[in-house]
Design a protein around this motif. Structure first.
Motif, PDB file in Angstrom:
ATOM      1  N   THR A 199       0.851  -1.193   0.000  1.00  0.00           N
ATOM      2  CA  THR A 199       0.000   0.000   0.000  1.00  0.00           C
ATOM      3  C   THR A 199       0.882   1.237   0.000  1.00  0.00           C
ATOM      4  O   THR A 199       2.072   1.161   0.327  1.00  0.00           O
ATOM      5  N   ARG A 200       0.267   2.367  -0.383  1.00  0.00           N
ATOM      6  CA  ARG A 200       1.022   3.626  -0.454  1.00  0.00           C
ATOM      7  C   ARG A 200       0.231   4.753   0.199  1.00  0.00           C
ATOM      8  O   ARG A 200      -1.002   4.713   0.238  1.00  0.00           O
ATOM      9  N   VAL A 201       0.982   5.737   0.677  1.00  0.00           N
ATOM     10  CA  VAL A 201       0.387   6.930   1.284  1.00  0.00           C
ATOM     11  C   VAL A 201       1.062   8.153   0.687  1.00  0.00           C
ATOM     12  O   VAL A 201       2.285   8.182   0.526  1.00  0.00           O
ATOM     13  N   VAL A 202       0.263   9.151   0.357  1.00  0.00           N
ATOM     14  CA  VAL A 202       0.789  10.448  -0.073  1.00  0.00           C
ATOM     15  C   VAL A 202       0.267  11.502   0.895  1.00  0.00           C
ATOM     16  O   VAL A 202      -0.937  11.584   1.136  1.00  0.00           O
ATOM     17  N   LEU A 203       1.183  12.276   1.480  1.00  0.00           N
ATOM     18  CA  LEU A 203       0.790  13.377   2.363  1.00  0.00           C
ATOM     19  C   LEU A 203       0.565  14.598   1.477  1.00  0.00           C
ATOM     20  O   LEU A 203       1.495  15.328   1.153  1.00  0.00           O
TER      21      LEU A 203
END
Length: 809
Positions: A96-100
């Motif tokens: 999974t990935r997260v972008v702030l």
């Protein structure tokens, strides 16, 4: 038998009230310190432990090498890496990935049926697999499908209450952004953000399939560039993180060799960080998703707790052995009637255990009362519930038992070894051996005190240095006003004109990044005719004309931007010239080249500014170039006023008359910069508090010792006074030995303190030099405390009428 031991122990404690009070107070303060520190440490150790199979979850981090050196060290990675790892390796169960997103732009959010919009920080975009990897406590909605659809959003309970009140938000629409870029999102869930401690701290989460940044991340192909995504993988049950780590070099070779070549990167390494280690063991990694702590910080606190408790134990040992003669007859009689050494040892150990248990019981309500103060200082949310953790209960009981045994074992051995014949003949004091040991323990107490005082002074100096160091720009009287929307950006010139008409406003400018913000944007450059595969990364910030004047940044060469300039004209800092080996006198004739694939752009240097700290002082000033920006994120206002309330009110009126339905969101730059050093400030305050405690406990022990010594020498003092001794000579008699011990402790403590303080300062790129006088002040402080504690008690003994001490002779 046990009842008899307890009864005798209780009577002896009551009989020697002064000694009991000193020991009990010292042990209680030590136990309170230990308990508070343990509560905080356990809270810090608890981050990300709640996730299902947390030990199998890893973050993919990036180190980019350029010209043989690490040029980029980040907690982030390129967009395609996470799911490529899942495709290539069977041991990767999920990714999974997260972008702030609010690092790149400020985003407004509001309920669709409301006109009240808010800037809410910590906006995540995440893949549909996010909740398959990470555990969140859902209050509403289906955690399995919450992020499956485009334009889906999951809210924290805080934001749900703010936007919708007590009404259920499920299925409700919210407007994300403004103007033509506004998107309508549908609420698919609400989670309790207070349920767990995690380095993941979103205010709300938008599905990655949402148009804009989400689709960019999903479709971006390069394994080399745009390292702004937080990538996570979850391994299968029997897989090893180290095993996958060893496969990373070949993975990058297979997947990203051409991308690295096109981007001019000599090498890019991927490293795995276990998610349970992120909060405490990744402080050196840049671009963290949220505030992280440091394991060395916890070790320091645990060391403080240990030494404070140890000082309290030393007091107990010193006072117990010093008063051995008071119990000599008791011991002699008991031995004559048949008491063995083991029985006596059990008796004396029982007394120390009883006192330690009292201290443990008293410390619990004291900690309850101190929790609000502790929470305010540490920014934690500790409560009485934390005290009932089985680990805390076990450790607290262990502290009580170990402290009792540690405090009592030596006095028990010494007292139980007294010969009954000698004890019954006279009440002579134990011989020099125990006196020497007491001196060693007193020296140790002073070593701890001097070291702690030195540490506190250095921490305070470093914090003051960070606050007062010339950052290369003027942070005082500088306002940063969030623009945040395309509509507001387009009206920048109107805002600038209206603000300049406000009394007290000196100048107005704008930029993409506010001071203290993480600058993620960068470009890879090389000189004309150079090797494009050996690019150098240069940070990037877009600004308007007048920026350097407003910020107080010195222009060393060339000129500022003007209305006619384009993005191909840049102003660089001194660090950029240094990294490219450009002479400042020739800088205005130089162009920097950037390329990707077959595309080549040349940027001409039109000015050079003095290096300024656009990041924390913990980091070295990096190469930076500034270009002309027409749609900035921040507006900067230099002011000079005695009435900030009136000034802010006037600026807000001008804002609202120009822009509707966008919050007036401002901050003082100097306050934001101070936040960069919050951990050091907390460390300083905690160090001061516990140092005072350690010194106070040491003083208690000194007070007890000198009281006993004065009582022991009562008749000697009387004889000396009858023979003409002055009060000064008597005070000198009683204090000189303690002063010698302080001087010995100063010699021992100084190199020890210097070593550990030097290690701590290594964490700062820009730091103070340790001056010799710091240790001299610490030693003088310890000496002053000793003279006050010992001297006052000595003076009290010296002025006693000798008739009172000699009348029984």
């Amino acid at each position: 038998m046990l009842k008899n031991y307890i009864k005798i122990a209780w009577r002896n404690l009551l009989k020697n009230k002064q000694q009991t009070i000193i020991n009990l107070l010292g042990l209680t303060l030590g136990t309170v310190s230990c308990l508070i520190i343990l509560l905080y440490v356990f809270a810090q150790l608890g981050y990300d432990k709640h996730h299902n199979e947390a030990e199998s979850i890893y973050r993919v981090e990036t180190i980019i090498e350029r010209n043989g050196q690490d040029g980029f060290d980040s907690a982030t990675s390129s967009p395609p890496i996470a799911f490529a790892l899942k495709e290539d390796f069977a041991e990767v169960e999920e990714a999974t990935r997260v972008v702030l997103t609010d690092v790149f732009y400020s985003t407004l959010i509001r309920a669709a049926n409301s006109t009240n919009a808010y800037y809410e920080p910590r906006v995540y975009m995440a893949d549909s697999t996010f909740f398959k990897v990470f555990e969140f406590k859902f209050l509403e909605g289906d955690v399995k499908t919450a992020l499956d659809e485009p334009n889906a959003v999951v809210l924290s309970s805080y934001l749900s209450d703010k936007l919708f009140g007590s009404k259920s938000p499920l299925g409700e629409a919210i407007i994300w952004g403004s103007g033509d870029d506004a998107l309508t999102l549908t609420v698919k869930g609400v989670y309790d953000e207070t349920a767990y401690k995690s380095h993941l701290n979103p205010n709300y989460i938008v599905s990655m399939g949402t148009p804009g940044m989400g689709t960019f991340v999903q479709n971006f192909p390069s394994f080399a560039t745009n390292n702004f995504v937080y990538s996570y993988v979850k391994l299968t049950a029997n897989s090893s993180g180290l095993g996958l780590q060893n496969k990373m070099p070949q993975f990058m070779e297979d997947r990203g060799a051409q991308d690295l070549k096109d981007a001019g990167m000599s090498n890019k390494r991927l490293e795995l960080k276990k998610v349970t280690d992120i909060h405490l063991y990744s402080a050196s990694r840049k671009n963290q998703l949220d505030r992280v702590s440091s394991s060395s910080y916890l070790y320091f606190l645990l060391s403080l707790a240990f030494f404070i408790q140890l000082v309290a134990c030393i007091n107990f040992i010193n006072l117990s052995t010093a008063r051995a003669s008071k119990r000599a007859r008791e011991i002699g009689v008991r031995k004559v009637v048949g008491a063995g050494k083991n029985a006596l040892m059990r008796q004396f150990l029982g007394e120390s255990l009883l006192l330690s248990i009292f201290a443990m019981l008293i410390s619990i309500p004291i900690v309850f009362l101190l929790l609000p103060l502790v929470n305010d200082l540490t920014q934690e949310s500790l409560s009485y519930v934390n005290l009932y953790q089985w680990q805390i209960v076990v450790i607290l009981i262990s502290i009580g038992v170990v402290t009792g045994l540690a405090s009592g074992i030596y006095p028990a051995i010494v007292l139980s070894s007294i010969k009954p014949v000698k004890a019954l003949k006279s009440s002579a004091i134990l011989q020099s051996g125990s006196g020497t040991f007491r001196k060693v323990l007193v020296v140790f107490q002073f070593v701890v005190s001097i070291s702690l005082v030195s540490t506190v002074i250095i921490i305070g100096q470093q914090f003051k240095y960070a606050q007062t160091k010339d950052l290369g720009y003027q942070k005082d009287n500088l306002l940063a006003l969030r623009i945040g929307t395309e509509d507001a950006s387009s009206k920048f010139e109107s805002l600038k004109t209206s603000f300049l008409n406000v009394p007290g406003v000196l100048s107005v400018s704008s930029g993409n990044y506010a001071p203290s913000e993480i600058v993620l944007a960068d470009n890879g450059f090389y000189l004309p005719g150079g090797n494009k595969e050996s690019k150098t990364v240069v940070k990037r910030n877009g600004v308007s004309d007048g920026y350097f004047n407003t910020m107080g940044i010195e222009l060393l060469k060339g000129r500022d931007f003007n209305v006619a300039d384009t993005v191909d004209q840049i102003i660089v800092n001194e660090a950029t010239l240094k990294v490219f080996n450009i002479d400042i006198e020739k800088a205005l004739s130089v162009t920097l080249v950037q390329s990707y694939g077959d595309e080549i752009d040349e940027l001409k240097i039109i000015g050079v500014v003095k290096d300024y700290h656009f990041a924390s002082l913990k980091e070295e000033i990096q190469p930076l170039f500034l270009h002309k920006e027409t749609e900035p994120n921040w507006l900067f206002i230099k002011v000079n006023t005695e009435n900030y309330g009136q000034l802010l009110q006037s600026i807000e009126q001008q804002w609202k008359s120009t822009i509707n339905n966008i919050p007036f969101d401002y901050r003082f730059v100097d306050k934001e910069i101070d936040k960069l050093y919050e951990e050091e400030k907390r460390l300083g305050l905690i160090s001061v508090g516990f140092t005072i405690l350690a010194i106070f406990i040491s003083c208690l022990g000194l007070f007890g010792l000198i009281s006993f010594v004065a009582e022991q020498k009562k008749k000697e003092i009387g004889v000396r006074k009858v023979l003409g001794a002055s009060v000064q000579s008597v005070v000198k008699l009683l204090t000189k030995n303690f002063i010698k011990l302080v001087l010995i402790a100063f010699v021992v403590a100084s190199p020890i303190a210097y070593y550990f303080i030097s290690r701590w300062l290594e964490g700062f790129t820009y730091r103070i030099e340790i001056k010799w006088w710091v240790f001299l002040i610490s030693g003088a402080f310890a000496l002053m405390i000793t003279i006050l504690t010992v001297g006052l008690q000595s003076l009290k003994s010296a002025v006693v009428n000798p008739v009172k001490s000699l009348r029984s002779e």
